[in-house]
Design a protein around this motif. Structure first.
Motif, short mmCIF file in Angstrom:
data_model
loop_
_atom_site.label_atom_id
_atom_site.label_comp_id
_atom_site.label_asym_id
_atom_site.label_seq_id
_atom_site.Cartn_x
_atom_site.Cartn_y
_atom_site.Cartn_z
N GLN A 9 -34.84 10.47 -17.31
CA GLN A 9 -35.79 11.47 -16.83
C GLN A 9 -36.40 11.06 -15.48
O GLN A 9 -36.56 11.88 -14.57
N THR A 10 -36.71 9.77 -15.35
CA THR A 10 -37.29 9.27 -14.10
C THR A 10 -36.30 9.42 -12.95
O THR A 10 -36.68 9.83 -11.84
N ALA A 11 -35.03 9.08 -13.20
CA ALA A 11 -34.01 9.22 -12.16
C ALA A 11 -33.89 10.67 -11.70
O ALA A 11 -33.77 10.95 -10.50
N VAL A 35 -43.66 8.10 7.41
CA VAL A 35 -44.34 8.22 6.12
C VAL A 35 -44.91 9.63 6.01
O VAL A 35 -45.64 10.09 6.89
N SER A 36 -44.54 10.31 4.93
CA SER A 36 -45.05 11.65 4.65
C SER A 36 -45.72 11.64 3.28
O SER A 36 -45.47 10.74 2.46
N THR A 37 -46.54 12.65 3.04
CA THR A 37 -47.26 12.68 1.77
C THR A 37 -47.47 14.11 1.30
O THR A 37 -47.44 15.06 2.10
N LYS A 38 -47.65 14.25 0.00
CA LYS A 38 -48.08 15.51 -0.59
C LYS A 38 -48.85 15.15 -1.86
O LYS A 38 -48.77 14.02 -2.37
N THR A 39 -49.60 16.09 -2.37
CA THR A 39 -50.38 15.83 -3.58
C THR A 39 -49.46 15.61 -4.77
O THR A 39 -48.53 16.37 -5.01
N SER A 40 -49.71 14.54 -5.51
CA SER A 40 -48.91 14.24 -6.70
C SER A 40 -49.22 15.24 -7.80
O SER A 40 -50.35 15.68 -7.98
N ARG A 41 -48.19 15.57 -8.56
CA ARG A 41 -48.37 16.41 -9.74
C ARG A 41 -48.63 15.57 -10.99
O ARG A 41 -48.82 16.11 -12.08
N LYS A 42 -48.62 14.24 -10.82
CA LYS A 42 -48.73 13.35 -11.96
C LYS A 42 -50.13 12.79 -12.18
O LYS A 42 -50.50 12.42 -13.29
N GLN A 130 -40.52 3.56 -13.33
CA GLN A 130 -41.74 4.16 -13.88
C GLN A 130 -42.40 3.14 -14.79
O GLN A 130 -41.73 2.42 -15.54
N SER A 131 -43.71 3.07 -14.74
CA SER A 131 -44.43 2.13 -15.60
C SER A 131 -44.34 2.56 -17.06
O SER A 131 -44.36 3.75 -17.38
N VAL A 132 -44.22 1.56 -17.94
CA VAL A 132 -44.13 1.79 -19.38
C VAL A 132 -44.93 0.70 -20.10
O VAL A 132 -45.28 -0.33 -19.51
N ASP A 133 -45.17 0.92 -21.37
CA ASP A 133 -45.75 -0.11 -22.22
C ASP A 133 -44.64 -0.99 -22.76
O ASP A 133 -43.58 -0.50 -23.15
N PHE A 134 -44.88 -2.29 -22.78
CA PHE A 134 -43.92 -3.24 -23.34
C PHE A 134 -44.71 -4.30 -24.09
O PHE A 134 -45.53 -5.00 -23.49
N ASN A 148 -47.24 2.94 -12.12
CA ASN A 148 -46.36 3.65 -11.20
C ASN A 148 -45.80 4.89 -11.88
O ASN A 148 -45.06 4.80 -12.87
N HIS A 149 -46.19 6.05 -11.39
CA HIS A 149 -45.55 7.28 -11.82
C HIS A 149 -44.16 7.31 -11.19
O HIS A 149 -43.85 6.48 -10.32
N PRO A 150 -43.25 8.20 -11.61
CA PRO A 150 -41.87 8.16 -11.12
C PRO A 150 -41.78 7.89 -9.63
O PRO A 150 -42.37 8.59 -8.80
N CYS A 151 -41.06 6.83 -9.28
CA CYS A 151 -40.93 6.39 -7.90
C CYS A 151 -39.56 5.75 -7.74
O CYS A 151 -38.79 5.65 -8.70
N GLY A 152 -39.23 5.32 -6.53
CA GLY A 152 -37.95 4.64 -6.37
C GLY A 152 -37.37 4.76 -4.98
O GLY A 152 -38.00 5.26 -4.03
#
Length: 225
Positions: A9-11, A35-42, A130-134, A148-152
């Motif tokens: 899903q992250t990919a 560097v560009s930016t927009k408001t995150s939906r996350k 993406q950050s997860v619990d481990f 980290n919300h979906p990034c890469g």
């Protein structure tokens, strides 16, 4: 937790970011890095897009970027970057601790990220995270646990020269703690430019070290000994 499903899903989300051409606002251009930016939906913050050209073929660039053992040798924003659990050949968990930045006003954060490497047609490689619990790495009192919300990274061959690659990096990091969003927005663009420049320097250093290594050196030494 179904890490493989999260990784897929992250990919897809990072691929979607790379195909989204609307609504981006350029906030910094420096040393041929944009560097560009927009408001995150996350979350209540920004999604950043960082673009640069790297003098390395896509396959080698993607290997360089995702190799945990090499990362802290060139990425000056990190002091720890370790693979802590491998799920399959293309999916693993990493624990990361950042350096402080913004002259110490932003203290180190730690992250546990699920990393996935996926190849697409056209020699495109996406390294998503993406950050997860481990359970093996719960939050500690030593660091604020960021998210980290979906990034890469999206690596693709430069059409006019396949020996070069276009690198597009997407970042949407929730620092957490008591930081004001204003401080983050002021410091993030420069840090993201530095990341691309550090990657270029790291690749250059790696090439130099390879050129300096000769397979016969060790055998000659052994003969003299």
């Amino acid at each position: 937790m179904d890490y493989k499903a999260i990784a897929q899903q992250t990919a897809q989300e990072v691929l979607g970011y790379s195909q989204d051409t609307s609504g981006w606002k350029v906030v910094k251009i420096s040393k041929k890095v944009t560097v560009s930016t927009k408001t995150s939906r996350k979350f209540q913050g920004n999604l950043y897009r960082v673009e640069g050209i790297i003098p390395e073929p896509t396959a080698k660039l993607s290997d360089f970027l995702h190799h945990p053992g090499n990362r802290i040798s060139w990425d000056k924003s990190l002091k720890v970057h370790n693979m802590i659990h491998r799920i399959d050949s293309d999916t693993f968990l990493c624990h990361t601790i950042t350096q402080s930045f913004a002259m110490g006003s932003i203290s180190p954060r730690d992250f546990v990220d699920l990393v996935n490497i996926k190849h697409y047609e056209g020699n495109i490689c996406i390294i998503s995270a993406q950050s997860v619990d481990f359970p093996g790495y719960p939050p500690s009192s030593n660091y604020i646990r960021g998210y980290n919300h979906p990034c890469g990274f999206v690596c693709s061959p430069l059409s006019e020269n396949p020996e070069y690659s276009k690198l597009v990096t997407f970042v949407q990091t929730e620092m957490r703690g008591k930081l004001s969003q204003t401080i983050i927005e002021k410091t993030m663009p420069s840090n993201l430019v530095s990341f691309i420049l550090n990657a270029k320097d790291g690749i250059k250093a790696q090439k130099t070290s390879r050129r300096g290594f000769h397979p016969n050196t060790l055998s000659s030494f052994q003969k003299k000994k």
